[in-house]
Design a protein around this motif. Structure first.
Motif, short mmCIF file in Angstrom:
data_model
loop_
_atom_site.label_atom_id
_atom_site.label_comp_id
_atom_site.label_asym_id
_atom_site.label_seq_id
_atom_site.Cartn_x
_atom_site.Cartn_y
_atom_site.Cartn_z
N MET A 159 0.84 -1.20 0.00
CA MET A 159 0.00 0.00 0.00
C MET A 159 0.88 1.26 0.00
SD MET A 159 -2.85 1.53 -0.19
CE MET A 159 -3.98 0.18 -0.08
N LEU A 160 1.93 1.26 0.79
CA LEU A 160 2.85 2.40 0.80
C LEU A 160 3.47 2.59 -0.58
CD1 LEU A 160 4.61 1.68 4.20
CD2 LEU A 160 3.04 3.58 3.72
N CYS A 161 3.88 1.50 -1.19
CA CYS A 161 4.48 1.59 -2.53
C CYS A 161 3.47 2.10 -3.54
CB CYS A 161 5.03 0.22 -2.95
SG CYS A 161 6.51 -0.29 -2.04
N LEU A 162 2.22 1.66 -3.43
CA LEU A 162 1.18 2.13 -4.33
C LEU A 162 0.94 3.63 -4.16
CD1 LEU A 162 -1.04 1.57 -6.43
CD2 LEU A 162 -2.57 1.06 -4.52
N LEU A 163 0.93 4.10 -2.91
CA LEU A 163 0.75 5.53 -2.66
C LEU A 163 1.86 6.34 -3.33
CD1 LEU A 163 -0.24 5.39 1.11
CD2 LEU A 163 -1.74 6.04 -0.80
N ILE A 164 3.08 5.90 -3.16
CA ILE A 164 4.21 6.64 -3.73
C ILE A 164 4.21 6.54 -5.25
CG2 ILE A 164 6.73 6.72 -3.90
CD1 ILE A 164 6.80 6.02 -0.93
N PHE A 165 3.92 5.37 -5.79
CA PHE A 165 3.88 5.19 -7.24
C PHE A 165 2.79 6.10 -7.85
CE2 PHE A 165 2.47 3.09 -11.14
CZ PHE A 165 3.67 2.95 -11.81
N THR A 166 1.63 6.15 -7.20
CA THR A 166 0.54 6.99 -7.69
C THR A 166 0.94 8.46 -7.66
OG1 THR A 166 -1.07 5.37 -6.94
CG2 THR A 166 -1.90 7.58 -7.40
N GLY A 167 1.63 8.86 -6.59
CA GLY A 167 2.16 10.23 -6.54
C GLY A 167 3.13 10.49 -7.68
N GLY A 168 3.93 9.49 -8.01
CA GLY A 168 4.86 9.61 -9.12
C GLY A 168 4.15 9.77 -10.45
N LEU A 169 3.01 9.08 -10.60
CA LEU A 169 2.22 9.27 -11.83
C LEU A 169 1.74 10.71 -11.93
CD1 LEU A 169 0.11 5.98 -11.91
CD2 LEU A 169 2.11 6.55 -13.31
N GLY A 170 1.31 11.27 -10.81
CA GLY A 170 0.90 12.68 -10.79
C GLY A 170 2.05 13.60 -11.14
N ARG A 171 3.23 13.30 -10.59
CA ARG A 171 4.42 14.11 -10.89
C ARG A 171 4.78 13.96 -12.37
NH1 ARG A 171 8.22 15.87 -7.08
NH2 ARG A 171 7.80 14.15 -5.66
N GLY A 172 4.63 12.76 -12.92
CA GLY A 172 4.89 12.54 -14.34
C GLY A 172 3.93 13.33 -15.22
N LEU A 173 2.66 13.39 -14.81
CA LEU A 173 1.68 14.18 -15.56
C LEU A 173 2.06 15.66 -15.54
CD1 LEU A 173 -0.97 14.30 -17.16
CD2 LEU A 173 -2.16 14.51 -14.95
N SER A 174 2.51 16.12 -14.38
CA SER A 174 2.97 17.51 -14.28
C SER A 174 4.15 17.77 -15.21
CB SER A 174 3.37 17.83 -12.84
OG SER A 174 3.91 19.12 -12.75
N LEU A 175 5.04 16.81 -15.31
CA LEU A 175 6.20 16.94 -16.20
C LEU A 175 5.73 17.14 -17.64
CD1 LEU A 175 9.30 16.69 -16.75
CD2 LEU A 175 8.92 14.24 -16.92
N VAL A 176 4.73 16.35 -18.05
CA VAL A 176 4.22 16.43 -19.42
C VAL A 176 3.44 17.73 -19.64
CG1 VAL A 176 2.58 15.37 -21.04
CG2 VAL A 176 4.14 13.93 -19.73
N LEU A 177 2.60 18.11 -18.67
CA LEU A 177 1.71 19.25 -18.87
C LEU A 177 2.36 20.60 -18.55
CD1 LEU A 177 -1.61 17.84 -17.39
CD2 LEU A 177 -0.94 17.99 -19.80
N ALA A 178 3.23 20.64 -17.55
CA ALA A 178 3.76 21.92 -17.09
C ALA A 178 5.25 22.09 -17.36
CB ALA A 178 3.50 22.08 -15.58
N GLY A 179 5.93 21.01 -17.71
CA GLY A 179 7.36 21.11 -17.97
C GLY A 179 8.18 20.53 -16.83
N PRO A 180 9.48 20.48 -17.04
CA PRO A 180 10.35 19.84 -16.04
C PRO A 180 10.48 20.67 -14.77
CG PRO A 180 11.66 20.70 -17.86
CD PRO A 180 10.22 20.90 -18.23
N PRO A 181 10.41 19.98 -13.62
CA PRO A 181 10.62 20.66 -12.34
C PRO A 181 12.12 20.70 -12.02
CG PRO A 181 10.09 18.38 -11.95
CD PRO A 181 10.04 18.59 -13.45
N VAL A 182 12.45 21.08 -10.80
CA VAL A 182 13.85 21.10 -10.36
C VAL A 182 14.41 19.68 -10.37
CG1 VAL A 182 13.57 23.20 -8.99
CG2 VAL A 182 13.22 20.96 -7.91
N THR A 183 15.72 19.60 -10.40
CA THR A 183 16.40 18.31 -10.48
C THR A 183 15.99 17.35 -9.38
OG1 THR A 183 18.28 19.37 -11.54
CG2 THR A 183 18.69 17.22 -10.54
#
Length: 128
Positions: A76-100
Motif C-alpha cells: 500500500m505504501l508503494c502504491l501511494l508513492i507510485f501513484t504520486g509519481g504518476l501525478g508528478r509525471g503528468l505535471s512533467l508532461v503538462l507543465a514542464g520539467p521541475p527542479v532536479t
C-alpha cells in the motif's frame, strides 16, 4: 536479494519522506520557494501533504523489523508513492520539467519503488 539487504535499503530510503515531510510540516511551502507570498490555502494543503509524506516514511520504518510479514502495508505504501509519481509525471508532461530533485524523486517513485515492492514480495515468499 536478502531480507537484511531489503531492511537496510528501506530503512535508509525511508529517511527521505521522513525528513522532507517533517521539513514541509514545520517550514511550509516557504522551505521550497523562500520569499514567495503563499496563500493560506496553499500553505495548509502543502503542510497537510507533507504530513502524509512524513507518515508514509514512518510507516515504512514500522515495516522494517518484520518486513517479510508486512506485505499488505508495504505494498500500500508503494502504491501511494507510485501513484504520486504518476501525478508528478503528468505535471512533467503538462507543465514542464521541475527542479532536479523532483526529477530524481520521479525516478524513485516510478522505478525504485516498484523494485522495492517486488523485492519485498520475494523476501516474503522465501520466508513463508
Amino acid at each position: 536479494m536478502s531480507r537484511r539487504g531489503l531492511q537496510a535499503a528501506v530503512g535508509v530510503l525511508a529517511c527521505i519522506p521522513v525528513t522532507v515531510g517533517l521539513m514541509g510540516v514545520v517550514q511550509g511551502p516557504g522551505e521550497v520557494m523562500p520569499g514567495e507570498d503563499w496563500p493560506v490555502n496553499l500553505d495548509s494543503h502543502y503542510r497537510f501533504l507533507s504530513g502524509i509524506f512524513l507518515a508514509i516514511g514512518l510507516t515504512f520504518w514500522w515495516c522494517v523489523p518484520a518486513i517479510e510479514r508486512r506485505t499488505a502495508a508495504f505494498r500500500m505504501l508503494c502504491l501511494l508513492i507510485f501513484t504520486g509519481g504518476l501525478g508528478r509525471g503528468l505535471s512533467l508532461v503538462l507543465a514542464g520539467p521541475p527542479v532536479t530533485e523532483h526529477l530524481i524523486g520521479l525516478g524513485f517513485e516510478l522505478v525504485l519503488v516498484p523494485v522495492l515492492a517486488w523485492w519485498q514480495g520475494r523476501v516474503a515468499a522465501a520466508s513463508a
